[in-house]
Design an enzyme around this catalytic site. Structure first.
Site, PDB file in Angstrom:
ATOM      1  N   GLY A  12      22.550  -6.693 -10.704  1.00  0.00           N
ATOM      2  CA  GLY A  12      22.978  -7.771  -9.814  1.00  0.00           C
ATOM      3  C   GLY A  12      24.440  -8.109 -10.001  1.00  0.00           C
ATOM      4  O   GLY A  12      24.978  -8.966  -9.299  1.00  0.00           O
ATOM      5  N   VAL A  14      28.671  -6.714 -10.626  1.00  0.00           N
ATOM      6  CA  VAL A  14      29.586  -5.817  -9.932  1.00  0.00           C
ATOM      7  C   VAL A  14      29.662  -4.440 -10.598  1.00  0.00           C
ATOM      8  O   VAL A  14      29.835  -3.421  -9.919  1.00  0.00           O
ATOM      9  CB  VAL A  14      30.990  -6.459  -9.826  1.00  0.00           C
ATOM     10  CG1 VAL A  14      31.628  -6.623 -11.205  1.00  0.00           C
ATOM     11  CG2 VAL A  14      31.901  -5.660  -8.907  1.00  0.00           C
ATOM     12  N   CYS A 100      18.442  -4.186 -27.252  1.00  0.00           N
ATOM     13  CA  CYS A 100      18.006  -4.114 -25.863  1.00  0.00           C
ATOM     14  C   CYS A 100      18.410  -2.781 -25.250  1.00  0.00           C
ATOM     15  O   CYS A 100      17.664  -2.183 -24.468  1.00  0.00           O
ATOM     16  CB  CYS A 100      18.600  -5.266 -25.060  1.00  0.00           C
ATOM     17  SG  CYS A 100      18.095  -5.293 -23.323  1.00  0.00           S
ATOM     18  N   CYS A 196      20.545 -13.645 -21.925  1.00  0.00           N
ATOM     19  CA  CYS A 196      20.021 -14.244 -20.690  1.00  0.00           C
ATOM     20  C   CYS A 196      19.037 -15.361 -20.972  1.00  0.00           C
ATOM     21  O   CYS A 196      19.101 -16.418 -20.356  1.00  0.00           O
ATOM     22  CB  CYS A 196      19.355 -13.168 -19.845  1.00  0.00           C
ATOM     23  SG  CYS A 196      18.536 -13.807 -18.365  1.00  0.00           S
TER      24      CYS A 196
END
Length: 362
Positions: A12, A14, A100, A196
């Protein structure tokens, strides 16, 4: 080389959008996947997954690329978040973004994409990958300010052989400029920072949901009690903010910094001044060392290392110990060496691998 099927991890943002565009422009068949990795306490206030998905959908519509979503929240909890909590409970400062990458983006996502028939996966990371035959090397990005090889040092030969990094030779300005030329609405979208699932809330408030407070004394390097902390878990080496011990009559006006944590006594140890000797160490020990190229660790040799992202390469010598750990001896003392963080080794632009900082050596 033309690939029949490349799957891009679209966040989501750039960077991944331009990675997808570049691959499609080169004539590859490109699909996109949006990964959702967090469920607990997921709301607009804390995690922007819903907005990111909407942005990814608009990008794919603009680029005419098919998009599907996949939920890796369970894998993230088991493979990343439980480790994140365990490290904090042990008084260390983990870096979940690195785990991750190795466990989610280049394992769960890679496996999923392979099942879809993908020959390669691609991400918006700023890094390069070179190979000679079946031997792959991770190389720093052309833009040293954005280079993300630090976060990718845990990848192995198989993962590198199946991965593409289209932004490796670009800088951020070029990426945003190209996105603007393509009329992508996310061309000026703010870069994501931090983790996040923590989002905009206070880090301490988030950890309080999972880790009990354990109040204790804040002491200086002489053992004098200066105040009280709400849990050593909430602090990291080199931290300045949130100590709440300003205005001590017998102290100078210099700010206080965390220089150590003593779990046995539950004390947070602090010192004044950003250049206090207690903040610096000449050596450190690495555990769980991962080498991208195993041919490099046959002897003691000079390398460069980074003990945090965006740090300039620091000259040092790597020494293998009898217990399988490695010792790094630096040419210059290093500030705020933090157990639980990663030390990543380089031979100039060639990323060799890295491991977890176990402890510091004076």
């Amino acid at each position: 080389m033309s690939y029949k099927h490349i799957v891009v991890g679209l966040s989501g943002g750039v960077d991944s959008a331009i990675a997808a565009h570049l691959l499609k422009s080169d004539g590859h068949k490109v699909d996109a996947i949006f990964m959702k990795n967090w469920e607990e306490d997921d709301s607009e206030s804390y995690c922007s997954a819903s907005q990111d998905l909407e942005d990814a959908e608009k990008v794919c519509e603009k680029l005419n690329i098919p998009l599907r979503t996949v939920n890796f929240s369970s894998e993230y909890w088991d493979w990343v978040f439980e480790y994140f909590l365990a490290e904090h409970k042990a008084g260390r400062t983990p870096n979940p973004d690195i785990l991750c990458n190795t466990e989610i983006k280049f394992k769960a996502f890679l496996d999923f994409a392979t099942e879809l028939g993908a020959e390669k996966i691609a991400t918006g990371h700023y890094a390069r990958c070179e190979h000679s035959g079946d031997h792959y090397r991770l190389i720093t990005a052309s833009d040293s300010n954005k280079d993300q090889s630090y976060f990718l040092h845990g990848l192995n030969q198989k993962q590198l052989s199946q991965s593409l990094f289209p932004l490796g030779k670009m800088n951020k300005h070029q990426v945003r400029q190209l996105a603007g030329e393509l009329n992508l609405h996310i061309h000026d979208k703010k870069d994501s920072t931090g983790i996040c699932f923590i989002g905009e809330r206070k880090f301490r408030d988030f950890l309080n949901q999972y880790i009990d407070n354990n109040q204790g004394d804040i002491v200086d390097t002489e053992g004098n009690i200066l105040g009280e902390h709400q849990g050593t878990t909430f602090f990291t080496i080199g931290q300045r903010q949130g100590l709440g011990i300003g205005g001590i009559a017998t102290a100078s006006e210099q700010p206080w910094y965390v220089v150590d944590k003593c779990l046995d006594t539950n004390q947070l140890i602090v010192a004044q001044g950003s250049d206090h000797p207690a903040l610096f160490n000449n050596s450190l020990i690495i555990e769980k060392m991962h080498w991208i190229d195993h041919a490099h660790h046959e002897q003691i040799y000079p390398v460069q290392a980074k003990i945090r992202y965006r740090q300039h390469h620091q000259d040092c010598r790597a020494v293998e110990l009898d217990n399988g750990q490695w010792q790094l001896n630096f040419d210059q003392p290093q500030r705020a060496v933090t157990p639980g963080q990663y030390a990543v080794l380089y031979d100039h632009e060639h990323c060799l691998g890295g491991g977890i900082i176990s402890h510091r050596i004076d």
